[in-house]
Design a protein around this motif. Structure first.
Motif, PDB file in Angstrom:
ATOM      1  N   ALA A  59       0.846  -1.193   0.000  1.00  0.00           N
ATOM      2  CA  ALA A  59       0.000   0.000   0.000  1.00  0.00           C
ATOM      3  C   ALA A  59       0.880   1.241   0.000  1.00  0.00           C
ATOM      4  CB  ALA A  59      -0.904  -0.003   1.222  1.00  0.00           C
ATOM      5  N   GLN A  60       0.704   2.078  -1.013  1.00  0.00           N
ATOM      6  CA  GLN A  60       1.384   3.369  -1.085  1.00  0.00           C
ATOM      7  C   GLN A  60       0.442   4.425  -0.507  1.00  0.00           C
ATOM      8  OE1 GLN A  60       4.462   3.878  -2.272  1.00  0.00           O
ATOM      9  NE2 GLN A  60       4.920   1.995  -3.402  1.00  0.00           N
ATOM     10  N   ILE A  61       0.898   5.114   0.538  1.00  0.00           N
ATOM     11  CA  ILE A  61       0.079   6.144   1.173  1.00  0.00           C
ATOM     12  C   ILE A  61       0.736   7.497   0.923  1.00  0.00           C
ATOM     13  CG2 ILE A  61      -1.072   4.721   2.878  1.00  0.00           C
ATOM     14  CD1 ILE A  61       1.107   5.337   4.849  1.00  0.00           C
ATOM     15  N   TYR A  62      -0.058   8.472   0.503  1.00  0.00           N
ATOM     16  CA  TYR A  62       0.486   9.690  -0.088  1.00  0.00           C
ATOM     17  C   TYR A  62       0.276  10.920   0.790  1.00  0.00           C
ATOM     18  CZ  TYR A  62       1.083   7.196  -4.490  1.00  0.00           C
ATOM     19  OH  TYR A  62       1.474   6.300  -5.457  1.00  0.00           O
ATOM     20  N   LEU A  77      -4.992   5.347   6.870  1.00  0.00           N
ATOM     21  CA  LEU A  77      -5.590   4.028   6.673  1.00  0.00           C
ATOM     22  C   LEU A  77      -6.159   3.615   8.020  1.00  0.00           C
ATOM     23  CD1 LEU A  77      -3.434   4.279   4.356  1.00  0.00           C
ATOM     24  CD2 LEU A  77      -3.382   1.784   4.366  1.00  0.00           C
ATOM     25  N   HIS A  78      -7.450   3.708   8.122  1.00  0.00           N
ATOM     26  CA  HIS A  78      -8.122   3.461   9.387  1.00  0.00           C
ATOM     27  C   HIS A  78      -8.701   2.055   9.362  1.00  0.00           C
ATOM     28  CE1 HIS A  78     -10.989   5.343  12.600  1.00  0.00           C
ATOM     29  NE2 HIS A  78     -10.631   4.107  12.905  1.00  0.00           N
ATOM     30  N   ILE A  79      -8.125   1.158  10.132  1.00  0.00           N
ATOM     31  CA  ILE A  79      -8.585  -0.232  10.127  1.00  0.00           C
ATOM     32  C   ILE A  79      -9.696  -0.354  11.161  1.00  0.00           C
ATOM     33  CG2 ILE A  79      -7.922  -2.644  10.404  1.00  0.00           C
ATOM     34  CD1 ILE A  79      -5.113  -1.829   9.577  1.00  0.00           C
ATOM     35  N   LEU A  80     -10.915  -0.206  10.692  1.00  0.00           N
ATOM     36  CA  LEU A  80     -12.060  -0.144  11.588  1.00  0.00           C
ATOM     37  C   LEU A  80     -12.344  -1.472  12.265  1.00  0.00           C
ATOM     38  CD1 LEU A  80     -14.435   1.643  12.582  1.00  0.00           C
ATOM     39  CD2 LEU A  80     -15.724   0.782  10.623  1.00  0.00           C
ATOM     40  N   GLN A  81     -12.079  -2.563  11.588  1.00  0.00           N
ATOM     41  CA  GLN A  81     -12.545  -3.865  12.053  1.00  0.00           C
ATOM     42  C   GLN A  81     -11.501  -4.670  12.816  1.00  0.00           C
ATOM     43  OE1 GLN A  81     -15.743  -5.010  11.624  1.00  0.00           O
ATOM     44  NE2 GLN A  81     -16.230  -2.983  10.860  1.00  0.00           N
ATOM     45  N   LEU A  82     -10.403  -4.066  13.185  1.00  0.00           N
ATOM     46  CA  LEU A  82      -9.379  -4.816  13.904  1.00  0.00           C
ATOM     47  C   LEU A  82      -8.772  -3.922  14.968  1.00  0.00           C
ATOM     48  CD1 LEU A  82      -7.743  -7.437  14.117  1.00  0.00           C
ATOM     49  CD2 LEU A  82      -6.133  -6.476  12.472  1.00  0.00           C
ATOM     50  N   SER A  83      -9.095  -4.199  16.221  1.00  0.00           N
ATOM     51  CA  SER A  83      -8.580  -3.441  17.345  1.00  0.00           C
ATOM     52  C   SER A  83      -7.865  -4.384  18.302  1.00  0.00           C
ATOM     53  CB  SER A  83      -9.714  -2.712  18.063  1.00  0.00           C
ATOM     54  OG  SER A  83     -10.371  -1.829  17.191  1.00  0.00           O
ATOM     55  N   PRO A 199      -8.787  -0.862  25.112  1.00  0.00           N
ATOM     56  CA  PRO A 199      -8.861  -1.386  23.745  1.00  0.00           C
ATOM     57  C   PRO A 199      -8.684  -0.262  22.733  1.00  0.00           C
ATOM     58  CG  PRO A 199     -10.640  -2.252  25.089  1.00  0.00           C
ATOM     59  CD  PRO A 199      -9.984  -1.178  25.898  1.00  0.00           C
ATOM     60  N   SER A 200      -7.866  -0.499  21.710  1.00  0.00           N
ATOM     61  CA  SER A 200      -7.483   0.582  20.795  1.00  0.00           C
ATOM     62  C   SER A 200      -7.578   0.153  19.338  1.00  0.00           C
ATOM     63  CB  SER A 200      -6.053   1.039  21.090  1.00  0.00           C
ATOM     64  OG  SER A 200      -5.961   1.589  22.394  1.00  0.00           O
ATOM     65  N   GLN A 201      -8.016   1.088  18.516  1.00  0.00           N
ATOM     66  CA  GLN A 201      -8.021   0.875  17.077  1.00  0.00           C
ATOM     67  C   GLN A 201      -6.609   1.048  16.515  1.00  0.00           C
ATOM     68  OE1 GLN A 201     -11.160   2.634  14.686  1.00  0.00           O
ATOM     69  NE2 GLN A 201     -12.057   3.456  16.553  1.00  0.00           N
ATOM     70  N   ILE A 202      -6.417   0.529  15.317  1.00  0.00           N
ATOM     71  CA  ILE A 202      -5.130   0.625  14.634  1.00  0.00           C
ATOM     72  C   ILE A 202      -5.294   1.530  13.424  1.00  0.00           C
ATOM     73  CG2 ILE A 202      -3.276  -0.647  13.485  1.00  0.00           C
ATOM     74  CD1 ILE A 202      -4.356  -3.148  15.055  1.00  0.00           C
ATOM     75  N   ILE A 203      -4.463   2.551  13.346  1.00  0.00           N
ATOM     76  CA  ILE A 203      -4.529   3.525  12.263  1.00  0.00           C
ATOM     77  C   ILE A 203      -3.120   3.727  11.725  1.00  0.00           C
ATOM     78  CG2 ILE A 203      -5.259   5.845  11.595  1.00  0.00           C
ATOM     79  CD1 ILE A 203      -6.863   5.825  14.314  1.00  0.00           C
ATOM     80  N   MET A 204      -2.966   3.773  10.412  1.00  0.00           N
ATOM     81  CA  MET A 204      -1.677   4.030   9.777  1.00  0.00           C
ATOM     82  C   MET A 204      -1.848   5.174   8.793  1.00  0.00           C
ATOM     83  SD  MET A 204      -0.613   0.079   8.945  1.00  0.00           S
ATOM     84  CE  MET A 204      -2.174  -0.215   8.102  1.00  0.00           C
ATOM     85  N   GLY A 205      -0.763   5.901   8.543  1.00  0.00           N
ATOM     86  CA  GLY A 205      -0.890   6.959   7.562  1.00  0.00           C
ATOM     87  C   GLY A 205       0.324   7.849   7.482  1.00  0.00           C
ATOM     88  N   VAL A 206       0.153   8.967   6.801  1.00  0.00           N
ATOM     89  CA  VAL A 206       1.185   9.991   6.680  1.00  0.00           C
ATOM     90  C   VAL A 206       0.527  11.350   6.886  1.00  0.00           C
ATOM     91  CG1 VAL A 206       2.652   8.655   5.121  1.00  0.00           C
ATOM     92  CG2 VAL A 206       0.895  10.149   4.161  1.00  0.00           C
ATOM     93  N   TRP A 207       1.291  12.296   7.439  1.00  0.00           N
ATOM     94  CA  TRP A 207       0.783  13.654   7.600  1.00  0.00           C
ATOM     95  C   TRP A 207       1.946  14.623   7.606  1.00  0.00           C
ATOM     96  CZ3 TRP A 207       1.311  16.657  12.278  1.00  0.00           C
ATOM     97  CH2 TRP A 207       1.929  15.982  13.338  1.00  0.00           C
TER      98      TRP A 207
END
Length: 337
Positions: A59-62, A77-83, A199-207
């Motif tokens: 996955a290329q995140i821009y 990239l917000h992974i809603l279904q996996l915490s 319990p925490s959600q997993i989020i990936m990305g760039v900013w």
């Protein structure tokens, strides 16, 4: 990273019987996301103006050049279904190396505002930082710096979080960079641990760090940028549940022996958490997403209707990715996608 609200996430629970939690099966204890390009389009979404592409199943995140203003437009990239409620995460990624660009993975609970961040800074090609930010604090939880043996721009490296009820360890390519001991974070003034434990959600990305005046990644003048965008590349994300002991009194002060024993039980029953049904306010029809009632229970301390999680892994798991324009906006949930 902070400031997210789960308003709009309403979970239909009326038809679900909530039994007593049971031990998590080994098949549910490890979840690996890879081959990103092979995920059906029904399993992810990107809100404009964020951008994701797939190259060799990575996955290329821009981070994109702004059409107005002076800060780059990020992607989440917000992974809603996996915490995760304690456990391990291995994240294999290669960062862009663009000044001001921060590539991150975050564990975030939007009710308690507990947060654990891994951040790679565009102007630091061998340094990665883990920060612990409990209860919405930006500084009180601790910080660990890790170093890669080669450039994290030219090469992929794997960053690992081992998060338990007792300590938080950060590793780079299999070598421990440091540990935050929960019992050393006790605050007498607040009578609580400055340690993430929800319990925490997993989020990936760039900013663009310049959005909040964070210049640790350097500065960048987008008006002179020769390119319209820059990307970091995610290879794999592996999430493993925690199966170790719990203290009999999670929130007791360190002077109480019960806070550090191993006689307790997981108060939520399971470690990997999913939310297999969703609300219409997200603009999705979650057809084909089902729940095994035998694997479902409510997470303690989270009220139904707003920010509800369900324990267990859905019979059909849906991963939904969201994207936001910059750090100040990216945790505002979309009402129309």
């Amino acid at each position: 990273m902070s400031g997210f609200s789960f308003l709009g996430l309403w979970i239909a629970l009326a038809a679900v019987v909530l039994p007593t939690a049971t031990a998590q099966s080994s098949s549910d204890c490890i979840k690996t996301l890879s081959n990103w390009g092979s995920l059906p389009t029904s399993m992810w979404s990107v809100q404009s103006p964020g951008k994701i592409t797939f190259d060799n199943n990575n996955a290329q995140i821009y981070l994109q050049k702004p059409t107005s203003g002076k800060y780059g437009v990020g992607t989440d990239l917000h992974i809603l279904q996996l915490s995760l409620y304690f456990g391990s995460i291995e994240w294999t990624v290669r960062q862009s190396g663009t000044p001001s660009m921060i590539t991150y993975l975050t564990l975030l609970n939007t009710t308690t505002m507990d947060e654990i961040d891994i951040e790679l800074y565009g102007n630091q090609p061998t340094t990665t930082v883990l920060t612990s930010k409990p209860h919405g604090s930006l500084t009180s939880g601790g910080r660990i710096s890790g170093t890669t043996s080669s450039s994290n721009v030219a090469n992929f490296h794997t960053y690992r979080i081992d998060w338990t009820p007792y300590n938080l360890t950060f590793s780079v390519d299999g070598t421990a960079a440091g540990t935050i001991n929960k019992f050393q974070t006790w605050s007498n003034s607040s009578a609580m641990y400055q340690y993430p434990s929800s319990p925490s959600q997993i989020i990936m990305g760039v900013w663009d760090g310049q959005v909040e005046g964070d210049l640790e990644a350097g500065s960048f003048d987008w008006t002179t940028s020769p390119q319209p965008s820059y990307s970091s590349e995610i290879s794999t994300l592996k999430v493993s549940c925690y199966t170790g002991p719990f203290p009999s009194q999670m929130n007791a002060p360190p002077s109480d022996p019960r806070s550090q024993d191993s006689n307790g039980a997981n108060p939520n029953g399971k470690s990997i958490i999913s939310s297999p049904v969703g609300g219409s306010s997200y603009g999705y029809s979650y057809t084909g997403v089902s729940v095994n009632p035998n694997d479902v229970t409510l997470v303690a301390g989270v009220s139904a209707g707003v920010g509800v999680f369900l324990m267990g892994i859905a019979a059909t798991t849906l991963y939904v990715f969201y994207s936001y324009g910059n750090k100040r906006q990216r945790y505002i949930e979309p009402t129309n996608i």
